[in-house]
Design a protein around this motif. Structure first.
Motif, PDB file in Angstrom:
ATOM      1  N   ASN A 116       0.837  -1.200   0.000  1.00  0.00           N
ATOM      2  CA  ASN A 116       0.000   0.000   0.000  1.00  0.00           C
ATOM      3  C   ASN A 116       0.868   1.245   0.000  1.00  0.00           C
ATOM      4  O   ASN A 116       2.036   1.217   0.414  1.00  0.00           O
ATOM      5  N   GLU A 117       0.312   2.344  -0.479  1.00  0.00           N
ATOM      6  CA  GLU A 117       1.031   3.609  -0.472  1.00  0.00           C
ATOM      7  C   GLU A 117       1.065   4.195   0.938  1.00  0.00           C
ATOM      8  O   GLU A 117       0.240   3.853   1.787  1.00  0.00           O
ATOM      9  N   THR A 118       2.002   5.080   1.153  1.00  0.00           N
ATOM     10  CA  THR A 118       2.049   5.848   2.400  1.00  0.00           C
ATOM     11  C   THR A 118       1.736   7.311   2.069  1.00  0.00           C
ATOM     12  O   THR A 118       1.808   7.730   0.906  1.00  0.00           O
ATOM     13  N   GLU A 119       1.415   8.072   3.063  1.00  0.00           N
ATOM     14  CA  GLU A 119       1.115   9.483   2.847  1.00  0.00           C
ATOM     15  C   GLU A 119       2.349  10.215   2.332  1.00  0.00           C
ATOM     16  O   GLU A 119       2.256  11.135   1.512  1.00  0.00           O
ATOM     17  N   ASN A 120       3.503   9.793   2.787  1.00  0.00           N
ATOM     18  CA  ASN A 120       4.745  10.413   2.341  1.00  0.00           C
ATOM     19  C   ASN A 120       4.957  10.198   0.849  1.00  0.00           C
ATOM     20  O   ASN A 120       5.407  11.103   0.126  1.00  0.00           O
ATOM     21  N   LEU A 121       4.643   8.997   0.361  1.00  0.00           N
ATOM     22  CA  LEU A 121       4.780   8.694  -1.063  1.00  0.00           C
ATOM     23  C   LEU A 121       3.832   9.563  -1.893  1.00  0.00           C
ATOM     24  O   LEU A 121       4.222  10.116  -2.923  1.00  0.00           O
ATOM     25  N   ARG A 122       2.607   9.685  -1.433  1.00  0.00           N
ATOM     26  CA  ARG A 122       1.622  10.494  -2.176  1.00  0.00           C
ATOM     27  C   ARG A 122       2.062  11.958  -2.256  1.00  0.00           C
ATOM     28  O   ARG A 122       1.903  12.609  -3.292  1.00  0.00           O
TER      29      ARG A 122
END
Length: 442
Positions: A116-122
């Protein structure tokens, strides 16, 4: 307890034992089991989780390069959240069997590694991906699930004009009565995404225009953008006369009756988005690429310009008074002109290409006179032709040097002044105004 009851109890207990062993320690029995790229064949549930987590931990310690078009973004492996336990559970569901089927081999199976993505990646990717973030994130996570050791790649499928980079533009002034029709035509162009190496046809994209002039105005704006973007020109037709809506050599004539189309190919490795709007009395057409893509280094220019003198034609008009002459058509010199394109490659090399040699016929002055000695044939209505030797419909592979002087071929059988005086007058309305073309019988 009777012997029979003891046998039944031992049988049940034995079956249950086998069932729990089968559930807690899944044996591959020669079959293959994979979680993403991790081979967990023959392992127990605990071993599966441990082995998968070990490989994920190694991958997450590295920086991950993500290529978005020509742009590169570096993120941490920790920016991706792996759910190893869920991945193991997904595999167990695939290879699990009914408790009574413990004697058959475990089937081969594979599942994707859950990530899953992380908020940092987004936060790192959204400024570049914009409205495409959700769609592209799904594609990115599919790549990450394979734990690749190479850069991840994202190709922009769509983007807003605000997010894009303008690479070309063309503006054409319109007459008041053309604004509504051209505005309708822009609806078939504005926001259209043209994919890499895709051919765009005016007729297929825009449709059949209401008139030659209206179609040619829109086609000319598209053609100028295609030239500036460095695209391959597959088909383009020039006008017979110089047009007042664009510079010589920059028009693209659309004529449904003769299947005169405009076609160009997006010769690049990423998509372009077209913008077409009418602002006031001006048509504006622009091409965009996604943020992060490399803007082409293209220069379009004209050269080898040469004027073709116009002549004078006298025509008898019995309704005029004795000795009266009247000029009914003003003269305009013709023109030959060449269009070149210069493209600088990523290696710093410059490629110069002759795109078209254009010939525009002169408009001769027409003078009506009551002098009966002037004999002129009656006008014949027909659609004037442009000699094919003056049309260049495809990119040429010829690359002249800077010292080369390319002179367009002169019109064949150019009439003399005496021949023009006895020329046949042909009527046409391809221009802004009604005009005459003079044909000499050979």
């Amino acid at each position: 307890m009777s012997l029979f009851k003891r046998i039944v109890i031992f049988t049940i207990l034995g079956t249950m034992t086998l069932f729990f062993i089968h559930t807690l320690s899944v044996q591959a029995s020669g079959s293959q089991a994979k979680i993403g790229p991790v081979d967990v064949s023959g392992m127990s549930q605990k071993e599966m989780r441990k082995e998968t987590q070990k490989i994920v931990d190694v991958w997450q310690k590295n920086d991950i390069i993500i290529q978005i078009g020509r742009n590169e973004v570096t993120v941490s492996g920790e920016d991706f959240n792996f759910d190893v336990q869920q991945s193991v559970n997904d595999l167990l569901k695939k290879i699990d069997k009914p408790w009574y089927d413990f004697w058959s081999p475990t089937p081969s199976a594979s599942v994707d590694l859950v990530v899953n993505e992380t908020e940092n990646l987004r936060q790192k990717l959204q400024p570049i991906l914009g409205d495409e973030t959700d769609l592209q994130m799904k594609e990115l996570l599919k790549q990450v699930a394979l734990l690749p050791n190479r850069p991840l790649k994202i190709e922009r499928k769509n983007f807003s004009f605000e997010e894009g980079i303008e690479i070309s533009s063309a503006s054409i002034n319109l007459k008041e009565d053309e604004v509504e029709s051209i505005t309708q035509m822009t609806k078939n162009v504005n926001g259209v995404l043209v994919k890499p190496n895709q051919e765009l046809s005016f007729f297929q994209q825009v449709g059949v225009p209401e008139s030659i002039r209206l179609g040619s105005i829109m086609a000319s704006a598209l053609y100028q953008n295609a030239l500036q973007s460095g695209f391959e020109i597959a088909e383009r037709h020039q006008a017979l006369l110089q047009q007042n809506y664009t510079e010589p050599g920059m028009e693209a004539v659309i004529k449904p009756s003769k299947q005169y189309d405009l076609k160009f190919i997006v010769s690049r490795d990423s998509s372009i988005k077209m913008r077409a709007e009418v602002e006031g009395n001006t048509l504006n057409v622009k091409f965009y690429i996604a943020a992060g893509e490399k803007k082409p280094d293209v220069k379009v220019y004209t050269a080898d310009e040469e004027s073709i003198p116009s002549g004078v034609i006298y025509r008898y008009n019995e309704s005029l008074g004795a000795g009266v002459t009247e000029s009914v058509q003003q003269a305009k010199d013709g023109l030959t002109i060449s269009v070149y394109r210069q493209i600088r490659t990523e290696k710093g090399e410059t490629k110069r290409t002759l795109m078209s040699n254009n010939y525009y016929a002169p408009i001769h002055e027409v003078i009506e006179t009551s002098n009966e000695e002037v004999i002129v044939e009656e006008p014949v209505t027909q659609d004037p032709e442009v000699d094919s030797s003056f049309e260049v419909n495809e990119d040429t592979t010829e690359v002249p040097t800077e010292d080369d002087v390319v002179t367009p071929t002169p019109p064949p059988n150019e009439p003399t002044a005496d021949e023009l005086k006895n020329a046949t007058v042909d009527y046409s309305e391809d221009e802004d105004y009604y005009y005459y073309i003079y044909s000499v019988e050979k």
